[in-house]
Write an enzyme that holds these catalytic residues in place. Structure first.
Site, short mmCIF file in Angstrom:
data_model
loop_
_atom_site.label_atom_id
_atom_site.label_comp_id
_atom_site.label_asym_id
_atom_site.label_seq_id
_atom_site.Cartn_x
_atom_site.Cartn_y
_atom_site.Cartn_z
N GLY A 117 0.59 -4.82 0.89
CA GLY A 117 -0.64 -4.84 0.09
C GLY A 117 -0.45 -5.51 -1.26
N ALA A 168 0.87 -1.17 0.00
CA ALA A 168 0.00 0.00 0.00
C ALA A 168 0.91 1.23 0.00
CB ALA A 168 -0.88 -0.03 1.24
N GLU A 223 4.93 -5.00 7.01
CA GLU A 223 4.28 -3.86 7.67
C GLU A 223 4.80 -3.60 9.07
OE1 GLU A 223 2.73 -6.23 5.94
OE2 GLU A 223 1.18 -5.35 4.66
N GLU A 251 -0.91 -9.06 -0.55
CA GLU A 251 -2.34 -9.25 -0.24
C GLU A 251 -3.20 -9.20 -1.51
OE1 GLU A 251 -1.87 -6.08 2.73
OE2 GLU A 251 -2.96 -7.39 4.10
N1 CAA Z 1 4.59 3.14 -0.75
C1 CAA Z 1 4.99 4.31 -1.32
N2 CAA Z 1 6.12 4.42 -2.05
C2 CAA Z 1 6.85 3.31 -2.23
C3 CAA Z 1 6.51 2.07 -1.67
C4 CAA Z 1 5.30 2.00 -0.91
N3 CAA Z 1 4.85 0.86 -0.38
N4 CAA Z 1 7.46 1.18 -2.00
C5 CAA Z 1 8.38 1.83 -2.74
N5 CAA Z 1 8.02 3.12 -2.89
C6 CAA Z 1 8.73 4.17 -3.61
C7 CAA Z 1 9.96 4.62 -2.85
O1 CAA Z 1 9.62 5.58 -1.87
C8 CAA Z 1 10.80 5.21 -3.97
O2 CAA Z 1 10.29 6.49 -4.29
P1 CAA Z 1 11.29 7.74 -4.38
O3 CAA Z 1 12.18 7.40 -5.55
O4 CAA Z 1 10.38 8.89 -4.63
O5 CAA Z 1 12.04 7.78 -3.10
C9 CAA Z 1 10.48 4.29 -5.15
O6 CAA Z 1 9.24 3.65 -4.83
C10 CAA Z 1 11.53 3.21 -5.38
O7 CAA Z 1 11.72 2.52 -4.16
P2 CAA Z 1 13.15 2.31 -3.48
O8 CAA Z 1 14.08 3.43 -3.86
O9 CAA Z 1 12.93 2.05 -2.03
O10 CAA Z 1 13.62 0.99 -4.25
P3 CAA Z 1 14.61 -0.15 -3.73
O11 CAA Z 1 14.87 -1.05 -4.89
O12 CAA Z 1 15.77 0.45 -3.01
O13 CAA Z 1 13.77 -0.95 -2.60
C11 CAA Z 1 11.80 -2.06 -1.74
C12 CAA Z 1 12.62 -1.68 -3.01
C13 CAA Z 1 12.59 -3.05 -0.89
C14 CAA Z 1 10.53 -2.71 -2.25
C15 CAA Z 1 11.50 -0.79 -0.93
O14 CAA Z 1 10.95 0.18 -1.80
C16 CAA Z 1 10.51 -1.00 0.19
O15 CAA Z 1 10.87 -1.52 1.22
N6 CAA Z 1 9.24 -0.58 0.00
C17 CAA Z 1 8.24 -0.65 1.02
C18 CAA Z 1 7.74 -2.06 1.23
C19 CAA Z 1 6.69 -2.07 2.33
O16 CAA Z 1 6.96 -1.77 3.45
N7 CAA Z 1 5.45 -2.46 1.95
C20 CAA Z 1 4.34 -2.48 2.88
C21 CAA Z 1 3.58 -1.21 2.82
S1 CAA Z 1 2.33 -1.06 4.07
C22 CAA Z 1 1.05 -2.01 3.54
O17 CAA Z 1 1.08 -2.58 2.48
C23 CAA Z 1 -0.13 -2.08 4.47
C24 CAA Z 1 -1.14 -3.09 4.11
O18 CAA Z 1 -1.09 -4.22 4.49
C25 CAA Z 1 -2.26 -2.72 3.32
#
Ligand code: CAA
Length: 258
Positions: free
Chosen positions: A109, A65, A132, A112
């Site tokens: 998400g 998400a 998360e 999911e």
């Molecule tokens: N939400 C918003 N933006 C996101 C995102 C997310 N879930 N995942 C990645 N992005 C964005 C990053 O902020 C980045 O944007 P900027 O260039 O503007 O900074 C862009 O996508 C590229 O991401 P990274 O630079 O982080 O890429 P990476 O290759 O270094 O890492 C990754 C990839 C490991 C997937 C890392 O992006 C990451 O950890 N993302 C978050 C994963 C996460 O925590 N997901 C759970 C979200 S909460 C949820 O989903 C709740 C639920 O159950 C409904």
């Protein structure tokens, strides 16, 4: 409806939705989910699409998400908006089969959403996880429930409590994905599967999906009773008559969705 966050096409009766927010690794924001739900419900109602595929990019199915959208929300904002209820309830109410084609990250998400589909075909690059906990929350689109049903308590607990990702070999062993294919073959293989489904009777596929899903909702005895009732009902369809006649006559059945 004009789509800003997804790409859609229909090919051989298969509706393909490609999540398309590359700069955010297909993070699921409100707008994307609204567009996705709109197209899924549209295809579910109409006759043109017989099977649905949801996919992302080579790098990410969806990295979760949208954290930036959620970060400033208060409890009351989330509660009043009933955040993620629409995504969970309306996607799980789609009656036509949905196949997820997953490459790269399917996190939070994203994992999911893949689990909301009927089965998952994964590229060898896919990574699944519920990270998360690292953000001070837990899964919110059914992850604690569906992941547990897919892979069992121990793996689900570990993934949700530690935030550890699964690679595809582990995901296939654990039953999260139906099969793993080379990344370059992901869409070919998924489209082959979806086209095969699309060639069959749509109402029979819908009833079959409903029966399998019943296994998640009820006891074995009730589930088997439900299956039997629907199985008997299939003998009132043209497509049962046609399918069985075609077998006897050694020809391809011509299903008519009735
Ligand atoms: N939400 C918003 N933006 C996101 C995102 C997310 N879930 N995942 C990645 N992005 C964005 C990053 O902020 C980045 O944007 P900027 O260039 O503007 O900074 C862009 O996508 C590229 O991401 P990274 O630079 O982080 O890429 P990476 O290759 O270094 O890492 C990754 C990839 C490991 C997937 C890392 O992006 C990451 O950890 N993302 C978050 C994963 C996460 O925590 N997901 C759970 C979200 S909460 C949820 O989903 C709740 C639920 O159950 C409904």
């Amino acid at each position: 409806m004009e789509f800003q966050n997804i790409l859609v096409k229909i090919e051989d009766g298969v509706g393909v939705v490609t999540l398309n927010r590359p700069k955010a690794l297909n993070a699921l924001n409100n707008e994307l989910l609204t567009e996705l739900i709109h197209v899924l419900e549209d295809w579910d109602r109409g006759n043109e699409v017989r099977c649905i595929v949801i996919t992302g990019s080579d790098r990410a199915f969806a990295a979760g998400a949208d954290i930036k959208e959620m970060a400033p929300q208060s409890y009351m904002d989330m509660y009043k908006a009933n955040f993620f209820a629409q995504a969970n309830d309306r996607i799980s109410a789609i009656r036509k089969p949905i196949v997820a084609a997953v490459a790269g990250y399917a996190l939070g998400g994203g994992c999911e959403l893949a689990m909301l589909c009927d089965f998952i075909i994964a590229a060898d690059s896919a990574k699944f996880g519920q990270p998360e906990i690292n953000l001070g929350v837990m899964p919110g689109i059914g992850g604690t429930q569906r992941l547990t049903r897919y892979v069992g308590k121990s793996k689900a607990m570990e993934m949700c409590l530690i935030g550890r990702n699964m690679d595809v070999a582990e995901a296939e062993r654990a039953g999260l994905v139906s099969r793993v294919v080379p990344a370059a073959e992901l869409m070919n293989e998924t489209m082959k599967a979806a086209r095969t489904i699309a060639e069959r009777s749509v109402p029979i596929a819908m009833m079959t999906k409903e029966a399998v899903n019943r296994a998640y909702e009820t006891t074995l005895a009730e589930g088997v009773r439900f299956e039997r009732r629907v199985f008997h009902a299939m003998f009132a369809t043209h497509d049962q008559k046609e399918g069985m006649a075609a077998f006897g006559e050694k020809r391809k059945p011509a299903f008519e969705d009735k």
